[in-house]
Design a protein around this motif. Structure first.
Motif, PDB file in Angstrom:
ATOM      1  N   ARG A  24      77.393 -67.445  36.679  1.00 45.67           N
ATOM      2  CA  ARG A  24      78.611 -67.740  35.925  1.00 45.67           C
ATOM      3  C   ARG A  24      79.816 -66.968  36.433  1.00 45.67           C
ATOM      4  O   ARG A  24      80.945 -67.236  36.026  1.00 45.67           O
ATOM      5  CB  ARG A  24      78.391 -67.444  34.437  1.00 45.67           C
ATOM      6  CG  ARG A  24      77.467 -68.412  33.746  1.00 45.67           C
ATOM      7  CD  ARG A  24      77.327 -68.076  32.269  1.00 45.67           C
ATOM      8  NE  ARG A  24      76.028 -67.501  31.951  1.00 45.67           N
ATOM      9  CZ  ARG A  24      75.705 -66.962  30.795  1.00 45.67           C
ATOM     10  NH1 ARG A  24      76.610 -66.912  29.827  1.00 45.67           N
ATOM     11  NH2 ARG A  24      74.504 -66.475  30.572  1.00 45.67           N
ATOM     12  N   GLY A  25      79.597 -65.964  37.262  1.00 50.78           N
ATOM     13  CA  GLY A  25      80.707 -65.174  37.794  1.00 50.78           C
ATOM     14  C   GLY A  25      81.440 -64.394  36.727  1.00 50.78           C
ATOM     15  O   GLY A  25      82.662 -64.229  36.800  1.00 50.78           O
ATOM     16  N   VAL A  26      80.689 -63.905  35.731  1.00 46.30           N
ATOM     17  CA  VAL A  26      81.315 -63.183  34.627  1.00 46.30           C
ATOM     18  C   VAL A  26      80.544 -61.897  34.346  1.00 46.30           C
ATOM     19  O   VAL A  26      79.397 -61.735  34.757  1.00 46.30           O
ATOM     20  CB  VAL A  26      81.363 -64.033  33.334  1.00 46.30           C
ATOM     21  CG1 VAL A  26      82.194 -65.282  33.541  1.00 46.30           C
ATOM     22  CG2 VAL A  26      79.950 -64.396  32.866  1.00 46.30           C
ATOM     23  N   VAL A  27      81.196 -60.998  33.602  1.00 50.07           N
ATOM     24  CA  VAL A  27      80.540 -59.801  33.087  1.00 50.07           C
ATOM     25  C   VAL A  27      80.451 -59.937  31.574  1.00 50.07           C
ATOM     26  O   VAL A  27      81.448 -60.209  30.905  1.00 50.07           O
ATOM     27  CB  VAL A  27      81.312 -58.518  33.458  1.00 50.07           C
ATOM     28  CG1 VAL A  27      80.655 -57.294  32.825  1.00 50.07           C
ATOM     29  CG2 VAL A  27      81.379 -58.361  34.977  1.00 50.07           C
ATOM     30  N   LEU A  28      79.244 -59.784  31.044  1.00 46.13           N
ATOM     31  CA  LEU A  28      79.000 -59.926  29.617  1.00 46.13           C
ATOM     32  C   LEU A  28      78.593 -58.596  29.003  1.00 46.13           C
ATOM     33  O   LEU A  28      78.109 -57.701  29.703  1.00 46.13           O
ATOM     34  CB  LEU A  28      77.853 -60.917  29.378  1.00 46.13           C
ATOM     35  CG  LEU A  28      78.018 -62.350  29.872  1.00 46.13           C
ATOM     36  CD1 LEU A  28      76.694 -63.080  29.707  1.00 46.13           C
ATOM     37  CD2 LEU A  28      79.112 -63.063  29.114  1.00 46.13           C
TER      38      LEU A  28
END
Length: 231
Positions: free
Chosen positions: A159-163
């Motif tokens: 997703r190319g995100v930081v959660l």
């Protein structure tokens, strides 16, 4: 000592690591089902590779097969589970769909994806202590639940995100594997932004036994119980 570091050290010692030798922390396979129907499997291995005296790198490899899709994942982390390198390759019906590579330098996560439609690159600045999880990949969750109850940031390559993940210790439980009933510890891992829940069961030293994602009606259970640590 940090819980994650302690868990990894216990696994390494129990597997009788010798100086200068690669240690097998865990290896095995999961059968993946959705709505009670088998849809695929994941084979994996987790190893400690010595780097300098008293230190090691953790290397994992996974192969996820779901129908016509094959996903190969290689992940490298330091001795406390922080990501160093990640790469994956997706094949569908024997054709390469995507090749993905990422490297962490300091707090900079640099990734490059090659698809039939072209190439793309991305950089993300990671929070201190960020881990890595990947959609559709189970075995890397071992690093997450080893943190114990609390919150932790994690980058998701797909997703190319930081959660932000919230980890809840849900207490003692039992898991049935190959006609054996095994003592287990259950954890609830929740994505703060999306609300996605992963239920994770481990044995007493943190090796994964079972993973469930209720929203996707997905359950993955090991095909065989983990090998005794004194083998």
């Amino acid at each position: 000592m940090h819980r994650l570091h302690l868990a990894l050290v216990v696994l390494a010692l129990a597997a009788r690591s010798a100086a200068g030798q690669v240690t097998v922390v865990d290896e095995g396979s999961f059968t993946v089902s959705r709505g009670g129907d088998r849809i695929g499997r994941e084979d994996f291995s987790i190893r400690h590779v010595p780097t300098t005296p008293g230190a090691f790198e953790t290397l994992t490899r996974g192969l996820v097969v779901l129908g016509a899709q094959r996903l190969t994942v290689d992940f490298s982390a330091d001795s406390i589970g922080l990501p160093a390198r990640f790469q994956s390759k997706t094949m569908v019906d024997g054709r390469t769909g995507e090749t993905y590579r990422a490297e962490v330098t300091g707090r900079r996560y640099s990734a490059r994806a090659l698809r039939p439609s072209g190439e793309s690159a991305r950089e993300i600045r990671l929070p201190d202590g960020a881990l890595l999880v990947e959609d559709g990949v189970l075995h890397i969750l071992q690093f997450v639940v080893a943190r114990g109850a609390g919150t932790v940031a994690a980058v998701v390559p797909a997703r190319g995100v930081v959660l932000t993940l919230t980890i809840e210790a849900a207490g003692a439980d039992r898991v049935s594997i190959a006609l054996q009933s095994i003592d287990a510890r259950k954890f609830i891992v929740r994505e703060r932004t999306t609300g996605l829940v992963r239920e994770v069961w481990t044995d007493s030293v943190g090796r994964l036994l079972k993973v469930a994602i209720p929203a996707e009606h997905l359950v993955a259970v090991r095909d065989e119980a983990p090998q005794p640590l004194n083998r």
